[in-house]
Write an enzyme that holds these catalytic residues in place. Structure first.
Site, PDB file in Angstrom:
ATOM      1  N   HIS A   1      30.861 -14.003  21.481  1.00  0.00           N
ATOM      2  CA  HIS A   1      31.388 -13.537  22.774  1.00  0.00           C
ATOM      3  C   HIS A   1      31.090 -14.511  23.921  1.00  0.00           C
ATOM      4  CE1 HIS A   1      31.789  -9.460  20.986  1.00  0.00           C
ATOM      5  NE2 HIS A   1      30.600  -9.695  20.462  1.00  0.00           N
TER       6      HIS A   1
HETATM    7  O1  RIB Z   1      29.091  -7.170  24.047  1.00  0.00           O
HETATM    8  C1  RIB Z   1      28.736  -8.508  23.792  1.00  0.00           C
HETATM    9  C2  RIB Z   1      27.671  -8.954  24.746  1.00  0.00           C
HETATM   10  O2  RIB Z   1      26.514  -8.180  24.527  1.00  0.00           O
HETATM   11  C3  RIB Z   1      27.245 -10.416  24.506  1.00  0.00           C
HETATM   12  O3  RIB Z   1      26.834 -10.984  25.727  1.00  0.00           O
HETATM   13  C4  RIB Z   1      26.070 -10.294  23.589  1.00  0.00           C
HETATM   14  O4  RIB Z   1      25.135 -11.373  23.767  1.00  0.00           O
HETATM   15  C5  RIB Z   1      25.453  -9.010  24.059  1.00  0.00           C
HETATM   16  O5  RIB Z   1      24.625  -9.324  25.151  1.00  0.00           O
END
Ligand code: RIB
Ligand code: CA
Length: 347
Positions: free
Chosen positions: A272
């Protein structure tokens, strides 16, 4: 047949939701000649760790600092991870400032089930020779914003607590923030609840402050980050680099794959946070659309939802205008190349 929900009149269906059309990006993008000054605010974090490596590696970015916030793991772990990762990537000169341990209000939410108690799975790194910045994350960000000759981009890839505190404690510095490239939220369903993505759910009040601020925003939500996938083949490519950083990246991806398989029976892991960083270095990797984004801070089942309105008639009827670019599409194969190429540049 149109994709379900997008409507297909020939087959007698009306759209169940509105997909705003792509628009030109508003986020700045760095170049080799003029690298974009950047701060990453993070909760390392498997994907945070990969995003930090990407930022260190890309010549279009000038990573000035990493700040940490409690999220995937306790903030102390996140800070230690950030220090050790930068040391492993050959950049222990980049300062790390520790920020908020938890949300502005409400209970602490963690994602250690995905990231492990340490925050970076089974990866164990040598200690950094340097300590964290003594005055903390907000002071470090404020000092950089004040001293930089040009506005600085910030990539918040954890809960938005530090960014909200920065805007509240130093409102005069909002204009020194070039852009917020945020990993968080979603147009569609969440991942922590059906309504909310983790970074927003962990501190909805902070996210509300940030999305209501005047600072220009790109929101890389789950809609686009779920296209930023690395699988076992990508992990093997990273390990074949034969470097320390390549091995670290491979181990992070392999741990994420183990958890994704266990939880969702999925063959790949979404990286992500790297999407929020890559967008600032590569002009055409991610397509975006204009939405008005509002954060639900109620205490019902929609708490932490990023309510994304992109329908032109509803926007004009309510007198609202888009306040964020929202990530819509990226090419998975190209994303994998970007990540392998980045870690090939690290020691
Ligand atoms: O939902 C994904 C996010 O939540 C990303 O930033 C991952 O590192 C968690 O923090
Ligand atoms: Ca994160």
């Amino acid at each position: 047949m149109g994709r379900a929900g997008f409507g297909d009149w020939e087959h007698g269906t009306l759209p169940a939701f509105h997909a705003a059309p792509p628009v030109p990006r508003t986020a700045p993008v760095g170049t080799r000649e003029h690298p974009l000054p950047l701060i990453i605010d993070s909760d390392p974090g498997l994907d945070d760790a990969l995003a930090i490596g990407l930022a260190v590696a890309r010549p279009e970015l000038d990573l000035l600092a990493v700040t940490t916030v409690g999220g995937n793991a306790d903030v102390q772990h996140c800070t230690d991870n950030a220090l050790r990762l930068l040391h492993a990537y050959g950049r222990s000169d980049i300062p790390v400032g520790e920020g908020a341990p938890g949300p502005l209000t409400g209970e602490v939410v963690r994602a250690t089930a995905i990231h492990g108690e340490s925050g970076i799975g089974r990866t164990r790194l040598p200690p950094s020779p340097v300590a964290a910045y003594p005055d903390g994350a907000v002071a470090l960000m404020a000092q950089i914003l004040r001293e930089s000759p040009v506005p600085v981009a910030i990539a918040p890839v954890g809960p938005l607590t530090n960014i909200a505190l920065l805007l509240r404690v130093h409102p005069e510095l909002a204009s020194r923030i070039a852009h917020l490239s945020i990993m968080g939220g979603s147009i569609g369903e969440g991942n922590t609840t059906v309504s909310a993505e983790f970074n927003i759910y962990a501190d909805p009040e902070a996210a509300d402050i940030v999305f209501r601020s005047s600072v220009p925003i790109t929101m890389m939500g789950l809609d686009v980050t779920h296209q930023a996938l690395l699988d076992g083949n990508a992990a093997r490519r990273l390990r074949k680099l034969g470097t320390g950083s390549g091995s670290i990246a491979a181990e992070l991806v392999e741990f994420a794959l183990d958890r994704e398989r266990a939880w969702y029976d999925a063959p790949a892991a979404a990286i992500h946070d790297a999407v929020a960083v890559a967008h600032l270095a590569i002009p055409d990797l991610v397509s975006v659309a204009g939405y008005h984004v509002e954060v639900d801070i109620t205490h019902g089942p929609a708490r932490g939802r990023t309510v994304c309105e992109g329908h032109p008639r509803r926007l004009s009827r309510s007198g609202r205008r888009p306040n964020a670019d929202v990530g819509i599409h990226l090419d998975r194969g190209r994303f994998e190349e970007v990540m392998v190429d980045a870690f090939a540049r690290l020691p």
